[in-house]
Design a protein around this motif. Structure first.
Motif, PDB file in Angstrom:
ATOM      1  N   ASP A  17       0.865  -1.166   0.000  1.00  0.00           N
ATOM      2  CA  ASP A  17       0.000   0.000   0.000  1.00  0.00           C
ATOM      3  C   ASP A  17       0.908   1.224   0.000  1.00  0.00           C
ATOM      4  O   ASP A  17       1.915   1.264   0.724  1.00  0.00           O
ATOM      5  CB  ASP A  17      -0.897   0.039   1.239  1.00  0.00           C
ATOM      6  N   VAL A  18       0.555   2.199  -0.813  1.00  0.00           N
ATOM      7  CA  VAL A  18       1.321   3.443  -0.903  1.00  0.00           C
ATOM      8  C   VAL A  18       0.368   4.589  -0.589  1.00  0.00           C
ATOM      9  O   VAL A  18      -0.661   4.746  -1.250  1.00  0.00           O
ATOM     10  CB  VAL A  18       1.927   3.635  -2.310  1.00  0.00           C
ATOM     11  N   THR A  19       0.702   5.357   0.429  1.00  0.00           N
ATOM     12  CA  THR A  19      -0.123   6.500   0.816  1.00  0.00           C
ATOM     13  C   THR A  19       0.630   7.776   0.481  1.00  0.00           C
ATOM     14  O   THR A  19       1.799   7.931   0.837  1.00  0.00           O
ATOM     15  CB  THR A  19      -0.430   6.463   2.327  1.00  0.00           C
ATOM     16  N   ASP A  20      -0.050   8.662  -0.234  1.00  0.00           N
ATOM     17  CA  ASP A  20       0.577   9.943  -0.545  1.00  0.00           C
ATOM     18  C   ASP A  20      -0.462  11.048  -0.542  1.00  0.00           C
ATOM     19  O   ASP A  20      -1.662  10.810  -0.585  1.00  0.00           O
ATOM     20  CB  ASP A  20       1.335   9.889  -1.873  1.00  0.00           C
ATOM     21  N   TYR A  21       0.033  12.262  -0.437  1.00  0.00           N
ATOM     22  CA  TYR A  21      -0.845  13.437  -0.438  1.00  0.00           C
ATOM     23  C   TYR A  21      -0.998  13.917  -1.869  1.00  0.00           C
ATOM     24  O   TYR A  21      -0.015  14.169  -2.558  1.00  0.00           O
ATOM     25  CB  TYR A  21      -0.264  14.549   0.436  1.00  0.00           C
ATOM     26  N   ARG A  22      -2.226  14.031  -2.327  1.00  0.00           N
ATOM     27  CA  ARG A  22      -2.525  14.502  -3.680  1.00  0.00           C
ATOM     28  C   ARG A  22      -2.913  15.967  -3.603  1.00  0.00           C
ATOM     29  O   ARG A  22      -3.978  16.306  -3.082  1.00  0.00           O
ATOM     30  CB  ARG A  22      -3.669  13.700  -4.293  1.00  0.00           C
ATOM     31  N   LYS A  23      -2.056  16.827  -4.121  1.00  0.00           N
ATOM     32  CA  LYS A  23      -2.315  18.262  -4.064  1.00  0.00           C
ATOM     33  C   LYS A  23      -3.589  18.645  -4.804  1.00  0.00           C
ATOM     34  O   LYS A  23      -4.348  19.490  -4.349  1.00  0.00           O
ATOM     35  CB  LYS A  23      -1.137  19.035  -4.663  1.00  0.00           C
ATOM     36  N   LYS A  24      -3.826  18.021  -5.974  1.00  0.00           N
ATOM     37  CA  LYS A  24      -4.975  18.413  -6.791  1.00  0.00           C
ATOM     38  C   LYS A  24      -6.312  18.088  -6.128  1.00  0.00           C
ATOM     39  O   LYS A  24      -7.289  18.784  -6.342  1.00  0.00           O
ATOM     40  CB  LYS A  24      -4.904  17.760  -8.172  1.00  0.00           C
ATOM     41  N   VAL A  25      -6.355  17.011  -5.352  1.00  0.00           N
ATOM     42  CA  VAL A  25      -7.608  16.647  -4.690  1.00  0.00           C
ATOM     43  C   VAL A  25      -7.562  16.991  -3.203  1.00  0.00           C
ATOM     44  O   VAL A  25      -8.529  16.780  -2.480  1.00  0.00           O
ATOM     45  CB  VAL A  25      -7.972  15.160  -4.899  1.00  0.00           C
ATOM     46  N   ARG A  26      -6.442  17.503  -2.737  1.00  0.00           N
ATOM     47  CA  ARG A  26      -6.239  17.977  -1.361  1.00  0.00           C
ATOM     48  C   ARG A  26      -6.576  16.943  -0.294  1.00  0.00           C
ATOM     49  O   ARG A  26      -7.304  17.216   0.642  1.00  0.00           O
ATOM     50  CB  ARG A  26      -7.031  19.266  -1.126  1.00  0.00           C
ATOM     51  N   ARG A  27      -6.035  15.746  -0.484  1.00  0.00           N
ATOM     52  CA  ARG A  27      -6.235  14.707   0.528  1.00  0.00           C
ATOM     53  C   ARG A  27      -5.196  13.603   0.348  1.00  0.00           C
ATOM     54  O   ARG A  27      -4.594  13.471  -0.702  1.00  0.00           O
ATOM     55  CB  ARG A  27      -7.640  14.139   0.476  1.00  0.00           C
ATOM     56  N   HIS A  28      -5.044  12.806   1.407  1.00  0.00           N
ATOM     57  CA  HIS A  28      -4.196  11.628   1.333  1.00  0.00           C
ATOM     58  C   HIS A  28      -4.983  10.504   0.681  1.00  0.00           C
ATOM     59  O   HIS A  28      -6.169  10.321   0.966  1.00  0.00           O
ATOM     60  CB  HIS A  28      -3.741  11.201   2.731  1.00  0.00           C
ATOM     61  N   THR A  29      -4.334   9.758  -0.195  1.00  0.00           N
ATOM     62  CA  THR A  29      -4.962   8.603  -0.814  1.00  0.00           C
ATOM     63  C   THR A  29      -4.040   7.409  -0.654  1.00  0.00           C
ATOM     64  O   THR A  29      -2.817   7.563  -0.579  1.00  0.00           O
ATOM     65  CB  THR A  29      -5.253   8.826  -2.316  1.00  0.00           C
ATOM     66  N   THR A  30      -4.635   6.240  -0.596  1.00  0.00           N
ATOM     67  CA  THR A  30      -3.850   5.015  -0.519  1.00  0.00           C
ATOM     68  C   THR A  30      -4.137   4.190  -1.765  1.00  0.00           C
ATOM     69  O   THR A  30      -5.289   3.920  -2.084  1.00  0.00           O
ATOM     70  CB  THR A  30      -4.203   4.209   0.747  1.00  0.00           C
ATOM     71  N   ASN A  31      -3.083   3.837  -2.470  1.00  0.00           N
ATOM     72  CA  ASN A  31      -3.185   2.987  -3.654  1.00  0.00           C
ATOM     73  C   ASN A  31      -2.465   1.683  -3.376  1.00  0.00           C
ATOM     74  O   ASN A  31      -1.554   1.629  -2.555  1.00  0.00           O
ATOM     75  CB  ASN A  31      -2.573   3.663  -4.876  1.00  0.00           C
ATOM     76  N   THR A  32      -2.871   0.661  -4.083  1.00  0.00           N
ATOM     77  CA  THR A  32      -2.254  -0.647  -3.901  1.00  0.00           C
ATOM     78  C   THR A  32      -1.293  -0.944  -5.039  1.00  0.00           C
ATOM     79  O   THR A  32      -1.482  -0.483  -6.168  1.00  0.00           O
ATOM     80  CB  THR A  32      -3.311  -1.764  -3.857  1.00  0.00           C
ATOM     81  N   ILE A  33      -0.265  -1.673  -4.724  1.00  0.00           N
ATOM     82  CA  ILE A  33       0.633  -2.246  -5.723  1.00  0.00           C
ATOM     83  C   ILE A  33       0.420  -3.747  -5.615  1.00  0.00           C
ATOM     84  O   ILE A  33       0.657  -4.345  -4.557  1.00  0.00           O
ATOM     85  CB  ILE A  33       2.100  -1.868  -5.455  1.00  0.00           C
ATOM     86  N   LEU A  34      -0.090  -4.336  -6.672  1.00  0.00           N
ATOM     87  CA  LEU A  34      -0.453  -5.749  -6.656  1.00  0.00           C
ATOM     88  C   LEU A  34       0.607  -6.606  -7.333  1.00  0.00           C
ATOM     89  O   LEU A  34       1.363  -6.119  -8.180  1.00  0.00           O
ATOM     90  CB  LEU A  34      -1.791  -5.947  -7.375  1.00  0.00           C
ATOM     91  N   TYR A  35       0.624  -7.879  -6.969  1.00  0.00           N
ATOM     92  CA  TYR A  35       1.532  -8.829  -7.616  1.00  0.00           C
ATOM     93  C   TYR A  35       1.196  -8.923  -9.100  1.00  0.00           C
ATOM     94  O   TYR A  35       0.027  -8.921  -9.485  1.00  0.00           O
ATOM     95  CB  TYR A  35       1.399 -10.220  -6.991  1.00  0.00           C
ATOM     96  N   GLY A  36       2.228  -9.002  -9.924  1.00  0.00           N
ATOM     97  CA  GLY A  36       2.045  -9.200 -11.351  1.00  0.00           C
ATOM     98  C   GLY A  36       2.048 -10.675 -11.685  1.00  0.00           C
ATOM     99  O   GLY A  36       2.428 -11.514 -10.869  1.00  0.00           O
ATOM    100  N   THR A  37       1.628 -10.997 -12.891  1.00  0.00           N
ATOM    101  CA  THR A  37       1.585 -12.401 -13.300  1.00  0.00           C
ATOM    102  C   THR A  37       2.946 -12.900 -13.765  1.00  0.00           C
ATOM    103  O   THR A  37       3.204 -14.098 -13.741  1.00  0.00           O
ATOM    104  CB  THR A  37       0.560 -12.600 -14.434  1.00  0.00           C
ATOM    105  N   ASP A  38       3.824 -12.015 -14.182  1.00  0.00           N
ATOM    106  CA  ASP A  38       5.158 -12.389 -14.652  1.00  0.00           C
ATOM    107  C   ASP A  38       6.184 -11.961 -13.604  1.00  0.00           C
ATOM    108  O   ASP A  38       6.358 -10.767 -13.353  1.00  0.00           O
ATOM    109  CB  ASP A  38       5.448 -11.697 -15.988  1.00  0.00           C
ATOM    110  N   PRO A  39       6.873 -12.911 -12.969  1.00  0.00           N
ATOM    111  CA  PRO A  39       7.859 -12.545 -11.940  1.00  0.00           C
ATOM    112  C   PRO A  39       8.924 -11.559 -12.430  1.00  0.00           C
ATOM    113  O   PRO A  39       9.417 -10.748 -11.655  1.00  0.00           O
ATOM    114  CB  PRO A  39       8.495 -13.889 -11.560  1.00  0.00           C
TER     115      PRO A  39
END
Length: 170
Positions: A17-39
């Protein structure tokens, strides 16, 4: 991307999970980084390897993306005439990240013009082509809900299949 710190990244069962502050929407958001199918191209495995390399170099806090010299060594703080210059923590600049993307695109023999912004545009295009909801694409990419500029980021994935003329009985 280069503004993120190591503290903004946390390992989770699904990847990261990556949490960062988005200036354009003026809030912290959390995005996921998921496993890929190709190692070989899996973002979770790549990030895990990168974070381990930073830890081995005693970098356990501060910027997530740091300056690296041409010999793949983390660069120490820079000085000019005895005064510190650049980010004291060694944070990579947006310009340096764009250069890395351009070099990697050239090395992979990709056609077209590549820049730091290509990652954002490519994400929007690929997600649209995979049939994902534009609202979810906007939220994951940091666009404000209803932001019309997002449509410009999505290349025409398949203009025949996605044509509004399909299925209307003409």
């Amino acid at each position: 991307m280069v503004a993120l710190d190591l503290a903004d990244v946390s390992e989770a069962e699904h990847g990261y999970d990556v949490t960062d502050y988005r200036k354009k929407v003026r809030r912290h958001t959390t995005n996921t980084i998921l496993y890929g199918t190709d190692p070989a191209t899996c973002p979770v495995r790549t990030l895990r390897t990168y974070l381990a390399a930073l830890a081995a170099a005693a970098r356990t806090d501060g910027p997530r993306f740091v300056r690296v010299d041409r010999w793949d060594r983390l660069t120490p703080p820079m000085n000019r005439n005895g005064s510190p210059t650049g980010d004291a923590a060694g944070r990579m600049t947006a310009e340096a990240a764009a250069e890395v993307i351009e070099r990697l695109a050239d090395a992979a023999a990709l056609t077209g013009t590549w820049s730091g912004h290509s990652l954002r545009r490519g994400f929007a295009t690929a997600a649209c082509g995979a049939g994902h909801d534009p609202l979810e694409i906007a939220r994951a990419g940091g666009w404000a809900d209803g932001f019309r500029v997002l449509a410009r980021y999505m290349d025409d994935v398949d203009r025949v299949k996605n044509s509004p003329l399909v299925g209307i009985g003409l």
